[in-house]
Design a protein around this motif. Structure first.
Motif, PDB file in Angstrom:
ATOM      1  N   UNK A 122     -89.982 -83.369  47.337  1.00  0.00           N
ATOM      2  CA  UNK A 122     -90.305 -84.267  46.224  1.00  0.00           C
ATOM      3  C   UNK A 122     -91.682 -83.985  45.658  1.00  0.00           C
ATOM      4  N   UNK A 123     -92.641 -83.710  46.556  1.00  0.00           N
ATOM      5  CA  UNK A 123     -94.002 -83.397  46.095  1.00  0.00           C
ATOM      6  C   UNK A 123     -94.010 -82.116  45.268  1.00  0.00           C
ATOM      7  N   UNK A 124     -93.303 -81.089  45.736  1.00  0.00           N
ATOM      8  CA  UNK A 124     -93.298 -79.833  44.997  1.00  0.00           C
ATOM      9  C   UNK A 124     -92.569 -79.992  43.661  1.00  0.00           C
ATOM     10  N   UNK A 125     -91.526 -80.849  43.644  1.00  0.00           N
ATOM     11  CA  UNK A 125     -90.803 -81.110  42.397  1.00  0.00           C
ATOM     12  C   UNK A 125     -91.725 -81.790  41.387  1.00  0.00           C
ATOM     13  N   UNK A 132     -95.318 -77.905  34.091  1.00  0.00           N
ATOM     14  CA  UNK A 132     -94.636 -77.585  32.836  1.00  0.00           C
ATOM     15  C   UNK A 132     -95.193 -78.395  31.671  1.00  0.00           C
ATOM     16  N   UNK A 133     -95.852 -79.499  31.932  1.00  0.00           N
ATOM     17  CA  UNK A 133     -96.428 -80.321  30.866  1.00  0.00           C
ATOM     18  C   UNK A 133     -97.690 -79.697  30.291  1.00  0.00           C
ATOM     19  N   UNK A 134     -98.434 -78.987  31.110  1.00  0.00           N
ATOM     20  CA  UNK A 134     -99.740 -78.492  30.669  1.00  0.00           C
ATOM     21  C   UNK A 134     -99.602 -77.313  29.721  1.00  0.00           C
ATOM     22  N   UNK A 135    -100.608 -77.164  28.857  1.00  0.00           N
ATOM     23  CA  UNK A 135    -100.639 -76.020  27.940  1.00  0.00           C
ATOM     24  C   UNK A 135    -101.433 -74.904  28.588  1.00  0.00           C
ATOM     25  N   UNK A 136    -101.109 -73.715  28.237  1.00  0.00           N
ATOM     26  CA  UNK A 136    -101.858 -72.572  28.731  1.00  0.00           C
ATOM     27  C   UNK A 136    -102.953 -72.263  27.715  1.00  0.00           C
TER      28      UNK A 136
END
Length: 140
Positions: A122-125, A132-136
């Motif tokens: 669950x933590x890794x999920x 995936x939310x963050x921008x590069x």
């Protein structure tokens, strides 16, 4: 005589009752009658209580217990003195009765291997979701 359990009875001589004027509704009548009840019971020096019950009552961190070991109950729920007196006595019985019950010992347990793995999964999920939310920012 105040009967708590078949083996515990508190004589009226151990109870100290003081009557005061109560606040709240009642109009001018409330300013003249002493309907509130303050019931005091000396837990530390009472010969009526078994030693185990006394120790449990004194060990409780209750705001109604004084440093000297006296339990103070204030009853002003009702408009007449007799009902407040009965209410204070009933609450004293409930407090002492609760102290007669011995709490079960907690059995220490360890989490199972599967539950540890589920927690880590669950933590890794959650970690992946946040990545995936963050921008590069390096590409801009």
């Amino acid at each position: 005589m105040l009967i708590v359990t078949p083996s515990i009875a508190i004589p009226d001589s151990e109870l100290i009752e003081r009557f005061t004027r109560a606040d709240g509704p009642g109009g001018q009548h409330v300013n003249r009658t002493e309907s509130a009840v303050e019931l005091r019971f000396d837990v530390a020096n009472s010969p009526s209580l078994p030693e185990a019950v006394r120790e449990r009552l004194l060990a409780k961190s209750d705001r109604r217990m004084t440093d000297a070991g006296t339990l103070v109950i204030q009853a002003r729920r009702f408009r007449d003195q007799a009902r407040n007196r009965d209410d204070a006595r009933e609450r004293l019985v409930e407090i002492i009765h609760a102290a007669t019950l011995v709490a079960k010992k907690r059995v220490a347990t360890k989490p199972t291997r599967a539950s540890k793995e589920r927690r880590l999964a669950g933590k890794s999920q959650r970690s992946q979701t946040k990545k995936t939310r963050s921008r590069d920012w390096s590409r801009e």
